[in-house]
Design a protein around this motif. Sequence first.
Motif, short mmCIF file in Angstrom:
data_model
loop_
_atom_site.label_atom_id
_atom_site.label_comp_id
_atom_site.label_asym_id
_atom_site.label_seq_id
_atom_site.Cartn_x
_atom_site.Cartn_y
_atom_site.Cartn_z
N GLU A 27 -10.10 79.11 71.58
CA GLU A 27 -10.13 78.62 72.91
C GLU A 27 -11.17 77.48 72.89
OE1 GLU A 27 -10.82 80.66 77.18
OE2 GLU A 27 -12.76 80.26 76.20
N VAL A 28 -10.35 76.11 72.76
CA VAL A 28 -11.10 74.71 72.36
C VAL A 28 -11.53 74.24 73.85
CG1 VAL A 28 -10.27 74.30 70.16
CG2 VAL A 28 -8.86 73.53 72.34
N THR A 29 -10.99 74.86 74.90
CA THR A 29 -11.43 74.46 76.35
C THR A 29 -10.97 75.29 77.50
OG1 THR A 29 -11.41 72.62 78.04
CG2 THR A 29 -9.54 72.98 76.56
N THR A 30 -11.72 75.39 78.45
CA THR A 30 -11.21 76.21 79.51
C THR A 30 -10.67 75.23 80.48
OG1 THR A 30 -13.46 76.13 80.67
CG2 THR A 30 -12.92 78.20 79.32
N SER A 31 -10.51 74.02 80.37
CA SER A 31 -10.29 73.06 81.35
C SER A 31 -8.57 72.89 81.27
CB SER A 31 -10.76 71.55 80.84
OG SER A 31 -10.38 70.74 82.01
N HIS A 47 -17.77 81.87 84.14
CA HIS A 47 -17.96 80.44 83.54
C HIS A 47 -17.29 79.35 84.45
CE1 HIS A 47 -18.10 82.76 79.51
NE2 HIS A 47 -19.60 82.02 79.53
N ASP A 48 -17.71 78.06 84.20
CA ASP A 48 -17.40 76.95 84.79
C ASP A 48 -15.76 76.87 84.24
OD1 ASP A 48 -16.61 74.57 85.71
OD2 ASP A 48 -18.41 73.46 85.08
N ILE A 49 -14.81 76.37 84.78
CA ILE A 49 -13.48 76.62 84.41
C ILE A 49 -13.40 74.98 83.57
CG2 ILE A 49 -12.31 77.83 86.09
CD1 ILE A 49 -11.52 75.40 87.50
N ASN A 50 -14.26 74.21 83.36
CA ASN A 50 -14.22 73.00 82.48
C ASN A 50 -15.19 72.98 81.13
OD1 ASN A 50 -12.22 71.59 84.44
ND2 ASN A 50 -13.95 71.73 85.98
#
Length: 372
Positions: A27-31, A47-50
């Motif tokens: 997972e390289v990002t949740t953004s 977590h923050d979604i970004n």
Amino acid sequence: MVGTYTQKIGEWFLEYVDSNPREVMVEVTTSCNYDCIHCFRRSMLNHDINKVMEAEVFKRVLREAEASGVEKISFSGWGEPLTHPEIMDFISLAKGRGFKVLLNTNGYLLPDYVDELFRVGVDEIYVSVDGVSEEVYKLIRRGGVLSRVSEGLIRLKELKLAGNSFKPEIYLQFTLTKLNVHDLLELPEYVKKVGANQAVVSNVIPLTKELERKLSCYGETECSAIINELRDKLAKRVFASGGKISLPNFHHTAERSCPFVSKNACFIRFDGSVAPCIQYAHSWVSNFASVTRTIKEVIFGNLTKEHLLDIWRKQEYVKFRMNVYFFKMPSCFECGLREYCYITTSNESDCWGNTPTCASCPYSHDVVRCPL
């Protein structure tokens, strides 16, 4: 690290001998540049979604994956990989080290990256569509434009033809809801048009009871009847067009199997934390089969502090994988008491004493399809 781990089951002993992960989902990002109506990110708790994975963490992932005997890296997770500013550097580094690479994307940025993705030799690309008409697509995949996705896929088809290449293999992911059920009939022609190998249809995991009522087809009489009506027509269109379709299970009674455990795969979060699968990588709330459930993250270690192989061989992780491989746990979806049972409202434990548990996992029944 353990050499062996033995557990007695009845009159038999099962002995674990050291193994290694063969695949990692990174997972390289949740953004994400979309705001899909059924997206897990809408109900993430921890977590923050970004969030983004730092370059040094990713390089550590590659070193640990190589040292652990990993063969394949899937760029996927809770965000859109192509929004990461260094995504092509990451993919190039992975291919340069000899890993097979899978990219899971919503496809919006595909036109900007397609030539480079083809050049570096990505092995598989999974693209979520959820609709083959612009109207239905925009309704579900908010912020998206189907024509841009199609443009990228058709460009990739042209590059493969010009280069006489079978790679990357292209798979379309289609999350089935009441909103797009009639688009199923048009899906084979779209698969053929964009040069995909197959469309993989999945049921939705709703986030609330209201969304389950509005969206889900499984267990819903009217929508199930529509699907049964469409099956014969869909089969004929598949044969006529050559566009292959894979449908999910609709009955919750299939023999259970975990895609991650069966493939010796694990999930590496943006911060380096190692989870057993995508569903347990973050804490979030969902509703499935009339039960609202709080999913608590399941983390076995962090590879910025430990070696991946040491995490993989921890006794608690080994025991978890063994229980899931043999599914030594109840099947909550087949239990008539599930709507009244407080234990099934989380993944922390089940009525057989497993902690944590996968007793309520829709992926294990193939009702929902895992993006691995």
